[in-house]
Every structure is written in structure tokens, then in C-alpha cells.
Design a protein around this motif. Structure first.
Motif, PDB file in Angstrom:
ATOM      1  N   GLY A  11       2.649   6.336  -6.839  1.00 56.82           N
ATOM      2  CA  GLY A  11       1.545   6.867  -7.639  1.00 56.82           C
ATOM      3  C   GLY A  11       0.974   5.859  -8.608  1.00 56.82           C
ATOM      4  O   GLY A  11       0.447   6.228  -9.663  1.00 56.82           O
ATOM      5  N   SER A  71       2.496   1.713  -3.348  1.00 56.03           N
ATOM      6  CA  SER A  71       1.490   2.253  -4.262  1.00 56.03           C
ATOM      7  C   SER A  71       1.331   3.761  -4.064  1.00 56.03           C
ATOM      8  O   SER A  71       1.315   4.528  -5.033  1.00 56.03           O
ATOM      9  N   ARG A  72       1.231   4.178  -2.820  1.00 53.18           N
ATOM     10  CA  ARG A  72       1.043   5.603  -2.523  1.00 53.18           C
ATOM     11  C   ARG A  72       2.249   6.425  -2.965  1.00 53.18           C
ATOM     12  O   ARG A  72       2.099   7.451  -3.635  1.00 53.18           O
ATOM     13  N   ARG A  73       3.429   5.977  -2.629  1.00 57.84           N
ATOM     14  CA  ARG A  73       4.630   6.749  -2.952  1.00 57.84           C
ATOM     15  C   ARG A  73       4.959   6.703  -4.435  1.00 57.84           C
ATOM     16  O   ARG A  73       5.500   7.662  -4.987  1.00 57.84           O
ATOM     17  N   THR A  94      -2.357  -0.464  -6.574  1.00 54.78           N
ATOM     18  CA  THR A  94      -1.815  -1.759  -6.138  1.00 54.78           C
ATOM     19  C   THR A  94      -2.069  -2.847  -7.171  1.00 54.78           C
ATOM     20  O   THR A  94      -1.216  -3.715  -7.376  1.00 54.78           O
ATOM     21  N   ALA A 147       0.829  -1.206   0.000  1.00 51.41           N
ATOM     22  CA  ALA A 147       0.000   0.000   0.000  1.00 51.41           C
ATOM     23  C   ALA A 147       0.866   1.260   0.000  1.00 51.41           C
ATOM     24  O   ALA A 147       0.563   2.237  -0.699  1.00 51.41           O
ATOM     25  N   GLU A 148       1.949   1.236   0.776  1.00 53.03           N
ATOM     26  CA  GLU A 148       2.824   2.402   0.816  1.00 53.03           C
ATOM     27  C   GLU A 148       3.589   2.546  -0.493  1.00 53.03           C
ATOM     28  O   GLU A 148       3.793   3.668  -0.991  1.00 53.03           O
TER      29      GLU A 148
END
Length: 216
Positions: A11, A7-9, A14, A4-5
Motif C-alpha cells: 500500500g 508496492s501493491r501489497r 513505488t 510493483a507487487e
């Protein structure tokens, strides 16, 4: 970091990351449980490069694999890695190579490169997608009767060299080879509309300077 992280960092959703993992575009994370893995900064840099290739550059999966293989090939120098990344990008239509106009265009391009002293471009020749694209463009100008002799093309080539210096200066702001490869792909794609827009704005300025009548 967990998926998840990452994916967030990065952009990137997932689901897309999982697809990249299945396709071998991203190395597997360190397994911590039966269903979870951990990822590090290396995965993040690789994810950004894959995103630049596929989502920004519209590079097919098979071509992206070639770029990533070049990145991991320790026998290749940095110049070869950058060249592989940029060559993988779509380069526009190419001719068939069997028309008289294309033969004339190829001779013009070869003479231009010789005059400029661009030995690398001459050495690669038609192996280079950009060389083939230039030949196709000059052939179109030839067919339509527009100026495309060496002396007509030389000012564009000199401007192109200045742009190349600016491009590489931008790349050198990034420290790691992965970051530079990502930037080479992304900036090549994203700066091309900037160049087109600036050229057209400059046309307007120069036309106004030359042709607008100023009385009084």
C-alpha cells in the motif's frame, strides 16, 4: 516479487519505496537484472513497519532509523524493541523543567508511580517521553488549580493499566516481531482517537444517568 507487487501489497507508492531504499529504511532487494530487483516477505513486513512509523505515526526519518536499528539489535529483548518503537512516536508538548509547578508535578507523578508499584516507569523516569508528558499535563492542572493529587490521578492510572493489557493482547495476535512492532506503532496512534471518543461518549452516558430529570 517485483517492486510493483511490493508496492501493491504494501500500500505504498513505488516512488516512496525507492525513497525508503535510498534512505536505508528498507534493505536492498536481490538484483536480478541491471535495473530490477526481487523482494520477499521480509521486505513486505519491513515496508509495513516503515509505513506505520512514518505515514501513520509521523515519526521523522532519523527516529525511524533508530527504531529499525533497535529491531536488528539482537542484544535487545522484545520489550526493549517495543519500547523503542513507541517512544519514537510524537508525545505532545513537554515542559521546561524549571518551573515550580513542574517540580510539584514531578513529585506527584513519582508518588503516583510508587503507589501503583510501576517499577519500570519509575526506573526510566524522565528518560521516558510519556513520563515527561504526564509531568507537563499535571503541571498544567496545578497552575490552573484543578484536582491533580495522587488520589485524583490513580483511577486514570488503573484504567490505563487495563488498556495496556488490552493493547498487548491485541499485539499478541500477530506472530512475528516485525508485525508486532508495526502493530504497536499503528495501534498506539490509531486507537488514541478511539479512546478519546469513547471517553466522551461515556461522559454523556454518565451525565445522563446522574443529572437528567426523570419525572413519573
Amino acid at each position: 516479487m517485483r517492486l510493483a507487487e511490493l508496492s501493491r501489497r504494501g500500500g505504498v507508492p513505488t516512488a516512496t519505496i525507492k525513497y525508503y531504499l535510498r534512505e536505508g529504511l528498507l534493505p536492498a532487494g536481490r538484483r536480478v537484472t541491471a535495473t530490477q530487483a526481487e523482494y520477499d516477505e521480509t521486505h513486505l513486513r519491513r515496508l509495513r513497519l516503515v509505513r506505520a512509523l512514518i505515514q501513520v505515526g509521523r515519526v521523522p526519518i532519523s527516529s525511524a532509523r533508530e527504531v529499525l536499528a533497535a529491531l536488528e539489535d539482537e542484544e535487545l529483548d522484545h520489550n526493549s524493541r517495543l519500547g523503542t518503537a513507541v517512544w519514537a512516536l510524537p508525545h505532545g508538548p513537554e515542559g521546561t523543567g524549571d518551573e515550580p509547578a513542574e517540580g510539584a508535578a514531578r513529585r506527584t507523578v513519582d508518588a503516583l508511580l510508587a503507589r501503583l508499584g510501576w517499577e519500570a516507569a519509575r526506573a526510566y523516569g524522565d528518560e521516558s517521553p510519556a513520563h515527561r508528558m504526564l509531568v507537563t499535563a499535571v503541571a498544567s492542572l496545578t497552575r490552573l488549580g484543578y484536582p491533580c493529587a495522587v488520589e485524583d490521578l490513580a483511577p486514570y492510572a488503573r484504567s490505563g493499566h487495563q488498556l495496556a493489557v488490552a493493547d498487548l493482547d491485541l499485539l499478541e495476535r500477530y506472530e512475528s516481531p516485525d508485525e508486532q512492532l508495526e502493530a504497536a506503532v499503528a495501534l498506539t496512534v490509531l486507537y488514541e482517537p478511539v479512546l478519546l471518543a469513547l471517553r466522551r461518549l461515556a461522559h454523556g452516558e454518565e451525565s445522563n444517568r446522574r443529572y437528567t430529570r426523570r419525572d413519573g
